[in-house]
Design a protein around this motif. Structure first.
Motif, PDB file in Angstrom:
ATOM      1  N   MET A   1       0.756  -1.079   0.063  1.00  0.00           N
ATOM      2  CA  MET A   1      -0.083   0.014  -0.010  1.00  0.00           C
ATOM      3  C   MET A   1       0.978   1.109  -0.110  1.00  0.00           C
ATOM      4  O   MET A   1       1.747   1.154   0.656  1.00  0.00           O
ATOM      5  N   TYR A   2       0.408   2.255  -0.875  1.00  0.00           N
ATOM      6  CA  TYR A   2       1.289   3.526  -1.126  1.00  0.00           C
ATOM      7  C   TYR A   2       0.560   4.472  -0.201  1.00  0.00           C
ATOM      8  O   TYR A   2      -0.564   4.847  -0.286  1.00  0.00           O
ATOM      9  N   GLU A   3       1.211   5.457   0.618  1.00  0.00           N
ATOM     10  CA  GLU A   3       0.909   6.467   1.226  1.00  0.00           C
ATOM     11  C   GLU A   3       1.719   7.552   1.264  1.00  0.00           C
ATOM     12  O   GLU A   3       3.103   7.230   1.273  1.00  0.00           O
ATOM     13  N   GLU A   4       1.391   8.781   1.282  1.00  0.00           N
ATOM     14  CA  GLU A   4       2.379   9.942   1.171  1.00  0.00           C
ATOM     15  C   GLU A   4       1.708  11.217   1.946  1.00  0.00           C
ATOM     16  O   GLU A   4       0.452  11.017   2.313  1.00  0.00           O
ATOM     17  N   ARG A   5       2.503  12.099   2.259  1.00  0.00           N
ATOM     18  CA  ARG A   5       2.062  13.401   2.980  1.00  0.00           C
ATOM     19  C   ARG A   5       3.057  14.503   2.505  1.00  0.00           C
ATOM     20  O   ARG A   5       4.209  14.183   2.251  1.00  0.00           O
ATOM     21  N   PRO A   6       2.712  15.622   2.661  1.00  0.00           N
ATOM     22  CA  PRO A   6       3.389  16.849   2.260  1.00  0.00           C
ATOM     23  C   PRO A   6       4.605  16.738   3.513  1.00  0.00           C
ATOM     24  O   PRO A   6       4.318  16.353   4.566  1.00  0.00           O
ATOM     25  N   SER A   7       5.733  17.157   2.928  1.00  0.00           N
ATOM     26  CA  SER A   7       6.891  17.151   3.820  1.00  0.00           C
ATOM     27  C   SER A   7       6.874  18.822   4.422  1.00  0.00           C
ATOM     28  O   SER A   7       6.617  19.661   3.923  1.00  0.00           O
TER      29      SER A   7
ATOM     30  N   SER B   1       1.838  -5.188  -1.003  1.00  0.00           N
ATOM     31  CA  SER B   1       0.315  -5.413  -1.041  1.00  0.00           C
ATOM     32  C   SER B   1       0.081  -6.984  -1.141  1.00  0.00           C
ATOM     33  O   SER B   1       0.827  -7.562  -1.344  1.00  0.00           O
ATOM     34  N   ALA B   2      -1.062  -7.299  -0.769  1.00  0.00           N
ATOM     35  CA  ALA B   2      -1.785  -8.888  -1.139  1.00  0.00           C
ATOM     36  C   ALA B   2      -2.896  -8.756  -1.733  1.00  0.00           C
ATOM     37  O   ALA B   2      -3.963  -7.974  -1.470  1.00  0.00           O
ATOM     38  N   PRO B   3      -2.743  -9.166  -2.968  1.00  0.00           N
ATOM     39  CA  PRO B   3      -1.744  -9.992  -3.746  1.00  0.00           C
ATOM     40  C   PRO B   3      -0.665  -9.076  -4.129  1.00  0.00           C
ATOM     41  O   PRO B   3      -0.948  -8.058  -4.344  1.00  0.00           O
ATOM     42  N   PRO B   4       0.681  -9.518  -3.904  1.00  0.00           N
ATOM     43  CA  PRO B   4       1.879  -8.590  -4.648  1.00  0.00           C
ATOM     44  C   PRO B   4       1.612  -8.062  -5.849  1.00  0.00           C
ATOM     45  O   PRO B   4       1.144  -8.892  -6.715  1.00  0.00           O
ATOM     46  N   GLY B   5       2.228  -6.842  -6.178  1.00  0.00           N
ATOM     47  CA  GLY B   5       2.029  -6.470  -7.441  1.00  0.00           C
ATOM     48  C   GLY B   5       2.923  -5.155  -7.519  1.00  0.00           C
ATOM     49  O   GLY B   5       3.122  -4.629  -6.592  1.00  0.00           O
ATOM     50  N   THR B   6       3.668  -4.952  -8.504  1.00  0.00           N
ATOM     51  CA  THR B   6       4.779  -4.089  -8.756  1.00  0.00           C
ATOM     52  C   THR B   6       4.399  -2.923  -9.726  1.00  0.00           C
ATOM     53  O   THR B   6       4.429  -3.358 -10.743  1.00  0.00           O
ATOM     54  N   LEU B   7       4.515  -1.828  -9.157  1.00  0.00           N
ATOM     55  CA  LEU B   7       3.849  -0.577 -10.049  1.00  0.00           C
ATOM     56  C   LEU B   7       5.053   0.009 -10.723  1.00  0.00           C
ATOM     57  O   LEU B   7       6.141   0.287  -9.713  1.00  0.00           O
ATOM     58  N   PRO B   8       5.202   0.758 -11.652  1.00  0.00           N
ATOM     59  CA  PRO B   8       6.435   1.224 -12.170  1.00  0.00           C
ATOM     60  C   PRO B   8       6.209   2.733 -11.579  1.00  0.00           C
ATOM     61  O   PRO B   8       5.430   3.097 -11.345  1.00  0.00           O
ATOM     62  N   VAL B   9       7.468   3.066 -11.467  1.00  0.00           N
ATOM     63  CA  VAL B   9       7.793   4.524 -11.124  1.00  0.00           C
ATOM     64  C   VAL B   9       8.025   5.249 -12.277  1.00  0.00           C
ATOM     65  O   VAL B   9       8.799   5.127 -12.966  1.00  0.00           O
TER      66      VAL B   9
ATOM     67  N   THR C   1       9.238  -3.128   2.232  1.00  0.00           N
ATOM     68  CA  THR C   1       8.879  -2.010   2.488  1.00  0.00           C
ATOM     69  C   THR C   1       9.831  -0.503   2.046  1.00  0.00           C
ATOM     70  O   THR C   1      11.068  -0.885   2.495  1.00  0.00           O
ATOM     71  N   TRP C   2       9.220   0.124   1.353  1.00  0.00           N
ATOM     72  CA  TRP C   2      10.275   1.439   1.022  1.00  0.00           C
ATOM     73  C   TRP C   2       9.893   2.638   1.745  1.00  0.00           C
ATOM     74  O   TRP C   2       8.634   2.811   1.751  1.00  0.00           O
ATOM     75  N   THR C   3      10.739   3.591   2.058  1.00  0.00           N
ATOM     76  CA  THR C   3      10.244   4.972   2.483  1.00  0.00           C
ATOM     77  C   THR C   3      11.211   5.753   1.764  1.00  0.00           C
ATOM     78  O   THR C   3      12.298   5.651   1.681  1.00  0.00           O
ATOM     79  N   GLY C   4      10.342   6.937   1.549  1.00  0.00           N
ATOM     80  CA  GLY C   4      11.162   7.967   0.828  1.00  0.00           C
ATOM     81  C   GLY C   4      10.695   9.306   1.030  1.00  0.00           C
ATOM     82  O   GLY C   4       9.690   9.485   1.518  1.00  0.00           O
ATOM     83  N   ILE C   5      11.540  10.271   0.481  1.00  0.00           N
ATOM     84  CA  ILE C   5      11.245  11.709   0.614  1.00  0.00           C
ATOM     85  C   ILE C   5      11.711  12.091  -0.864  1.00  0.00           C
ATOM     86  O   ILE C   5      12.860  11.990  -1.548  1.00  0.00           O
ATOM     87  N   ARG C   6      10.588  12.301  -1.547  1.00  0.00           N
ATOM     88  CA  ARG C   6      10.552  12.903  -2.975  1.00  0.00           C
ATOM     89  C   ARG C   6      10.936  14.351  -2.973  1.00  0.00           C
ATOM     90  O   ARG C   6      10.046  15.075  -2.505  1.00  0.00           O
ATOM     91  N   LEU C   7      11.923  14.979  -3.425  1.00  0.00           N
ATOM     92  CA  LEU C   7      12.266  16.355  -3.184  1.00  0.00           C
ATOM     93  C   LEU C   7      11.835  16.950  -4.455  1.00  0.00           C
ATOM     94  O   LEU C   7      11.695  16.372  -5.683  1.00  0.00           O
ATOM     95  N   PHE C   8      11.587  18.236  -4.418  1.00  0.00           N
ATOM     96  CA  PHE C   8      11.056  19.130  -5.450  1.00  0.00           C
ATOM     97  C   PHE C   8      11.927  19.104  -6.455  1.00  0.00           C
ATOM     98  O   PHE C   8      13.242  19.308  -6.103  1.00  0.00           O
ATOM     99  N   PRO C   9      11.585  19.205  -7.703  1.00  0.00           N
ATOM    100  CA  PRO C   9      12.375  19.146  -8.873  1.00  0.00           C
ATOM    101  C   PRO C   9      13.539  20.112  -8.843  1.00  0.00           C
ATOM    102  O   PRO C   9      13.338  21.391  -8.450  1.00  0.00           O
ATOM    103  N   GLY C  10      14.761  19.836  -8.873  1.00  0.00           N
ATOM    104  CA  GLY C  10      15.882  20.681  -8.908  1.00  0.00           C
ATOM    105  C   GLY C  10      16.473  21.188  -7.540  1.00  0.00           C
ATOM    106  O   GLY C  10      17.457  21.747  -7.457  1.00  0.00           O
ATOM    107  N   THR C  11      15.900  20.480  -6.509  1.00  0.00           N
ATOM    108  CA  THR C  11      16.643  20.844  -5.333  1.00  0.00           C
ATOM    109  C   THR C  11      17.378  19.582  -4.649  1.00  0.00           C
ATOM    110  O   THR C  11      18.249  19.877  -3.697  1.00  0.00           O
TER     111      THR C  11
END
Length: 224
Positions: free
Chosen positions: A1-7, A20-28, A61-71
């Motif tokens: 399951m994918y979740e996100e919030r503003p940083s 997730s169950a059943p497993p599935g891989t979505l492209p980034v 499980t992956w955790t990340g911070i997606r940085l604003f373009p160019g930063t």
């Protein structure tokens, strides 16, 4: 399951993706951003993509911070074009001892996402206002040449700065941001022809070609 919030870091997004169950891989998909990643006991960096990236290996499980373009380059100390279409260990960019210390800090945290965000907040540089204006203009569908004139940048200077900040030239950035506009509209149920027109494509066939080039899928398959 994918979740996100503003940083708390301006323009960034904190996210977590658990198997997730059943497993599935979505492209980034390409989005103009770079990510600082945490996977189990490792810190990694996702460079700017020019095509869809499909994670390999068993689901984790992956955790990340997606940085604003160019930063990201100012935070990482590496030009974006050196990381284009790559996933690398943070230890390849910073000293191994420093990365071990930071990895231990994230691993010990009750919420790795919060610890990762703190790391980014500590390392972030003041925003480049010209680059933010460029991203905002291109995201809104403005022409590259027109935007460059407004920023007082020549074509070569803009291209150099874009390579360092985004990993590719401004025209590629504009196409990727246009694709993201189109996907947002299509996900809302806007008909494909209307999506193409509103996102700035010449026609639906033009939209289909760009979707195929950047994602390797048709628009219908991508949305399903």
């Amino acid at each position: 399951m994918y979740e996100e919030r503003p940083s708390r870091l301006v323009g960034a997004v904190v996210w977590t993706n658990t198997p997730s169950a059943p497993p599935g891989t979505l492209p980034v998909l390409p989005d103009g951003c770079m990510d600082l990643l945490w996977r189990e006991d490792r810190l990694l960096v996702a460079g700017p993509d020019t095509h869809a990236h499909v994670p390999e290996g068993p689901p984790v499980t992956w955790t990340g911070i997606r940085l604003f373009p160019g930063t990201a380059p100012a935070l990482l100390g590496v030009p974006a074009h050196e990381l284009r279409d790559r996933r690398v260990e943070l230890a390849d960019l910073w000293t191994a001892s420093e990365v071990r210390r930071l990895a231990g800090r994230v691993a010990a945290a009750a919420q790795p996402a919060v610890a990762l965000e703190e790391l980014a907040l500590e390392r972030a540089a003041p925003p480049d206002r010209a680059l933010r204006r460029l991203v905002a203009a291109l995201a809104a569908g403005r022409a590259v040449a027109e935007t460059a004139d407004e920023l007082g940048l020549g074509a070569r200077q803009l291209h150099r700065r874009s390579l360092s900040a985004f990993g590719y030239g401004p025209k590629t950035l504009a196409r990727i941001l246009r694709l993201q506009r189109a996907l947002a509209l299509a996900r809302q149920g806007v008909p494909y022809a209307d999506t193409a027109n509103r996102a700035g494509y010449a026609d639906q066939a033009h939209l289909s070609r760009d979707v195929r080039e950047f994602t390797g899928l048709t628009l219908g398959a991508l949305l399903s």
